[in-house]
Design a protein around this motif. Sequence first.
Motif, PDB file in Angstrom:
ATOM      1  N   PRO A   1       0.837  -1.205   0.000  1.00 60.35           N
ATOM      2  CA  PRO A   1       0.000   0.000   0.000  1.00 60.35           C
ATOM      3  C   PRO A   1       0.868   1.249   0.000  1.00 60.35           C
ATOM      4  O   PRO A   1       1.884   1.296   0.710  1.00 60.35           O
ATOM      5  N   PRO A   2       0.518   2.265  -0.767  1.00 58.18           N
ATOM      6  CA  PRO A   2       1.337   3.483  -0.821  1.00 58.18           C
ATOM      7  C   PRO A   2       1.281   4.253   0.487  1.00 58.18           C
ATOM      8  O   PRO A   2       0.247   4.298   1.167  1.00 58.18           O
ATOM      9  N   LEU A   3       2.393   4.878   0.828  1.00 58.59           N
ATOM     10  CA  LEU A   3       2.490   5.650   2.060  1.00 58.59           C
ATOM     11  C   LEU A   3       1.498   6.805   2.086  1.00 58.59           C
ATOM     12  O   LEU A   3       0.992   7.183   3.150  1.00 58.59           O
ATOM     13  N   LEU A   4       1.188   7.370   0.909  1.00 64.89           N
ATOM     14  CA  LEU A   4       0.253   8.481   0.838  1.00 64.89           C
ATOM     15  C   LEU A   4      -1.151   8.078   1.276  1.00 64.89           C
ATOM     16  O   LEU A   4      -1.971   8.935   1.620  1.00 64.89           O
ATOM     17  N   LEU A   5      -1.461   6.777   1.247  1.00 59.77           N
ATOM     18  CA  LEU A   5      -2.750   6.298   1.741  1.00 59.77           C
ATOM     19  C   LEU A   5      -2.639   5.780   3.175  1.00 59.77           C
ATOM     20  O   LEU A   5      -3.558   5.953   3.978  1.00 59.77           O
ATOM     21  N   LEU A   6      -1.520   5.131   3.492  1.00 57.63           N
ATOM     22  CA  LEU A   6      -1.348   4.571   4.834  1.00 57.63           C
ATOM     23  C   LEU A   6      -1.256   5.666   5.890  1.00 57.63           C
ATOM     24  O   LEU A   6      -1.834   5.546   6.975  1.00 57.63           O
ATOM     25  N   ALA A   7      -0.527   6.743   5.596  1.00 61.38           N
ATOM     26  CA  ALA A   7      -0.319   7.799   6.591  1.00 61.38           C
ATOM     27  C   ALA A   7      -1.630   8.441   7.042  1.00 61.38           C
ATOM     28  O   ALA A   7      -1.911   8.514   8.249  1.00 61.38           O
TER      29      ALA A   7
END
Length: 269
Positions: A14-20
């Motif tokens: 999962p991309p960090l831009l969604l996880l954060a």
Amino acid sequence: MTRTGRAADPLGRPPLLLLAPAVVALLLLVVPLVAMLAAIDWASLPDDLASAPLRRALWLSLTTSTAAMLVSLLLGLPVAWLLARVQFRGRGLVRVLVTVPMVLPPVVAGVALRSAFGRTGLVGAPLLDATGFAFPFTAWGVVLAHVFVSMPFVVLAIEGALRTADPELDGAAATLGATRWTTFRRVTVPLALPGIVAGMVLGWARSLGEFGATITFNGNYPGRTQTMPTLIYVTRQSDQDAALALSLVMLVVSVAVLVLLRGRWLGTP
């Protein structure tokens, strides 16, 4: 397979831009509850929970919420059935009218109830003249406020459950000679029963936590119209520890509701 034995996600990490932001959202929801638990004075908790005002408010909340759900089932189930099973002109408008109390500010709901069912209200004044009974400042007024704010949740949840029940089974029952009333009782409702129960539990929880409409329409009289949310509100102004203890009771009830609904909303794929 990964070292943990789980299959790797074919779409990648999962991309960090969604996880954060997802982590921030979870923290925003969890941290206040953790902070509340940390702020509780556990030494004085037994005395706070044994107080007479808490027992009265909790009993009133439980009884009025349960009564409100029985009324919501009696009135809301036919509305949900009409929306789910009957084609008629204006069905969209009916659904909008059912939904309005869900988005209406609670205080406005209380003002609307007073305008309709108050002692000088559109319905309340003739009712008072004919019977001498008035809803405001009574336990029945609390039930009425709870029904107004929670029945939309019940109706929409039950409508969804009725829509998932195969309508072709209703047609099959009709070909066998069953009337629409018999089909409703013997086929439609049993098939949708889990969803109906879930809607009732959800509405009961919403009713239990109702504050704005209740206090606006009925005031805050201990032993008569003071529910748990209104007790927490007034207690917080004088005793923060006692208010935290009362809030803990409501938190426990909320978690219990989630446990009851775990098969519907907390299941794993």
